[in-house]
Scaffold this active site. Sequence first.
Site, short mmCIF file in Angstrom:
data_model
loop_
_atom_site.label_atom_id
_atom_site.label_comp_id
_atom_site.label_asym_id
_atom_site.label_seq_id
_atom_site.Cartn_x
_atom_site.Cartn_y
_atom_site.Cartn_z
N ASP A 242 14.57 -22.73 2.95
CA ASP A 242 14.39 -23.21 1.58
C ASP A 242 14.17 -24.71 1.54
OD1 ASP A 242 14.16 -21.48 -0.55
OD2 ASP A 242 16.31 -21.18 -0.81
N GLN B 22 20.16 -16.91 -2.05
CA GLN B 22 19.51 -16.83 -3.34
C GLN B 22 20.32 -17.57 -4.41
OE1 GLN B 22 16.47 -15.35 -3.90
NE2 GLN B 22 16.57 -16.11 -5.99
N LYS C 216 10.88 -10.36 -1.46
CA LYS C 216 10.94 -11.14 -0.22
C LYS C 216 11.09 -10.23 0.99
CE LYS C 216 12.98 -15.31 -2.26
NZ LYS C 216 14.21 -16.08 -2.51
#
Length: 299
Positions: free
Chosen positions: A121, A98, A54
Amino acid sequence: MTATIIDGKAFAAEVRGRVGEHVARLKEENGITPGLAVVLVGEDPASEVYVRSKGRQTIESGMNSYEHKLPADTSEADLLALIDRLNADPAVNGILVQLPLPGHLNEDLVINAIDPAKDVDGFHISNVGLLATGQKAMVPCTPLGCLMLLREHHGSLSGLNAVVIGRSNIVGKPMAQLLLRDSCTVTVAHSRTRDIEAVVRGADIVVAAVGRAEMVTGDWIKPGATVIDVGINRLPPAEEGGKGRLVGDVEFESAAEVAGAITPVPGGVGPMTIACLLANTLTATCRAHGLAEPEGLTA
């Protein structure tokens, strides 16, 4: 019939290229550089690899990347304090924590501490509610990637029968909402669905996101249907010392003989997830500054 292979890797590269072009214009015309902050708690090897990928792709797209790696025993109070600082930082347009988190941390509490406008997200309860009611929301990356692949292949999805296999908050439920917004007739199938094979067999679009290796076989697929395989499962090696095989939730060989189009595993949906994370960060940046959103990179 042999299915058209939907190349997610190539399309993800195209999406990242479009993100990069828009970021370059933002810098030149507005003096704005989007920033993505990724928070990793603990030392899970798979998560570490994913976070590195990422970060690399964020920088390659012209954005600023901020990585925060915290020890596994980080307290909930310390993690929430970091999120508060990132929420208040104008240089940070997107925040991603995460998952999974260590067991002593409340994932729902942590996710809902993120500013919904920076929740790239799309997991914050406010964004979930906005998506469900057809309003402007940050959309989870994997379902957004699936939608982009379907639009690229079909053009309009209006009127098509879609079956989503799986009802998770991360993929199944938001995927169903996105397909409804594109005027599909949507059925959500799951482990308790009766005669699931017959349900799937009626679909023009099948999105498999159940987490069971090669569960969906070719005899479940309507001839000519489009199959989007979200699953990533590693089968054990055939012999001692060998490498395990990566497969999806769909038995690719048999399904490809019947379907009109299908995503492979690997190389299908997977690459789209990070590409859509970058797209979401760009979208969040544009919204924060009252600028036009990037065309073709949102739901």
